[in-house]
Design an enzyme around this catalytic site. Sequence first.
Site, PDB file in Angstrom:
ATOM      1  CG  HIS A   1      -1.930  -1.102   1.213  1.00  0.00           C
ATOM      2  ND1 HIS A   1      -3.283  -0.894   1.197  1.00  0.00           N
ATOM      3  CD2 HIS A   1      -1.772  -2.457   1.185  1.00  0.00           C
ATOM      4  CE1 HIS A   1      -3.918  -2.053   1.168  1.00  0.00           C
ATOM      5  NE2 HIS A   1      -3.017  -3.017   1.173  1.00  0.00           N
TER       6      HIS A   1
ATOM      7  CG  ASP B   1      -4.972   1.819   2.286  1.00  0.00           C
ATOM      8  OD1 ASP B   1      -3.933   1.795   1.621  1.00  0.00           O
ATOM      9  OD2 ASP B   1      -5.709   0.811   2.467  1.00  0.00           O
TER      10      ASP B   1
END
Length: 479
Positions: free
Chosen positions: A16, A120
Amino acid sequence: MGELNVFFFPFMAQGHMIPTLDMAKLFASRGVKASIITTPLNQPVFSKAVEKYAQLGFQIQIRLLQFPAVEVGLPEDCESADKIPSGGDARPKFQKACAMLQKPLEDLLQELRPNCLVADMFFPWATEAAAKFDIPRLVFHGSSYLAMCAMNSLKTHKPFRDVTSDLELFNIPNLPHELKLTRLQVSPVDRSELETPFKEMFRRVLKSEEISYGVIFNSFHELEPDYADHYMNVLGRRAWSVGPLSLYNRDVEDKAQRGKKSAIDEHECLEWLDSKNPHSVVYICFGSGANFAPSQLHEMAMGIEASGMDFVWVIRNKREEDSGSEKWMPEGFEERTKGKGLIIRGWAPQVLILDHPSIGAFVTHCGWNSTLEGVCAGVPMVTWPLFADQFLNEKLMTDILRTGTGVGSKEWKNVDCDGVKREAIAEAIKKVMIGEESEEMRSRAKAMKDKAKKAIEEGGSSYLGLSSLLDELRTYHAN
Ligand code: UDP
């Protein structure tokens, strides 16, 4: 109105943080003032690149939030997914600590009033935080359109309920192609009826996706056009594609310094690859979170050797301490493969390796970043999915683009992955490297690589995708 100020807040896992850093660099290169929000122990993932880009004149910086690991009962240094102790309730505790970042995030948003927050998927509460200050929140999943569409279908229709055994194939309903899975390849959270904190979190993730300003994808239109259309037009989401993000790393230094510090000197690595013929080396790596059973690692070594191919093999089990003991290594393996194989224990400069002309194929777990990096390198792939969205990304490679062949991975598992035999490994590697279909696969992969490069050039689909997003954000605040 003046320049746009965008905040990027990635989940603390390599898969990520790496694409989010690339995304922040991309936005900065288009005149945006970019700030990456992270925690102190994750700062090194970003600091070198941020310093370099700031020196080049781009507006990019890091903002730190203290991570409440100790407050929730986790070890002090547990600030990233790979540091979460196995077993027990460590994972829910980590989630709880993440959720406790909402307040400090709100303080930051209130003080600095960015024009947009790219946060995220694992931070569903970020939408609410941003809404308090009328800041549009974009969700970043770090996944493919295909995976997002397929997961939606699996959650809605639960087709795995209609099969009589774990190994019977079923079709994932209402997708642009007929894609088949078995029940064992579906995440246990999705296939079980049990309510767990994780299931609840995923429900919040989906909800936050629906109520956010939109979703930003590390993908490009030409790669999965039917699924981008399905996601936007059938599922009704607003989405922008800005990838492949790894292509924004153009020089050796940028390519070599992604994520953790490499366990091998990049020049030594390049020298080794330079000594090999074009397309003669298979690169084997399973991302940042794979955890194989020792017996599977043994089988893998035997399969690689039986393929007869030259190789670069990245060995790192999820927990660094696990990879210290290599009792599973077949006796004499390293002596027998000396010169033919390069073993990297720890972190590899993946993009640098993949982009080398000697690489002929990529054995991958189909993490979305790795999949895209393989696409950008134009190499055929041996697909070996383990968990998360990987079984779905595999379908794109094997069934739709036909640039990959499966090794026969049968079960969604994130610990002690096992079950693939050496014969299957050797066969799959030979098939993509030298088999009858290898040239066709390679030429299809090469064509997609060219499309990927075009997508990010001025006037390309991802270039224009970002232009339209930035235009919208400018007018959002002008009104
Ligand atoms: N990566 C790397 N070196 C390694 C292992 C992984 O540079 O030894 C990078 C890889 O290039 C990719 C990311 O880490 O950008 C892994 O992301 P992916 O989505 O493929 O898998 P995950 O780690 O999330 O399972």
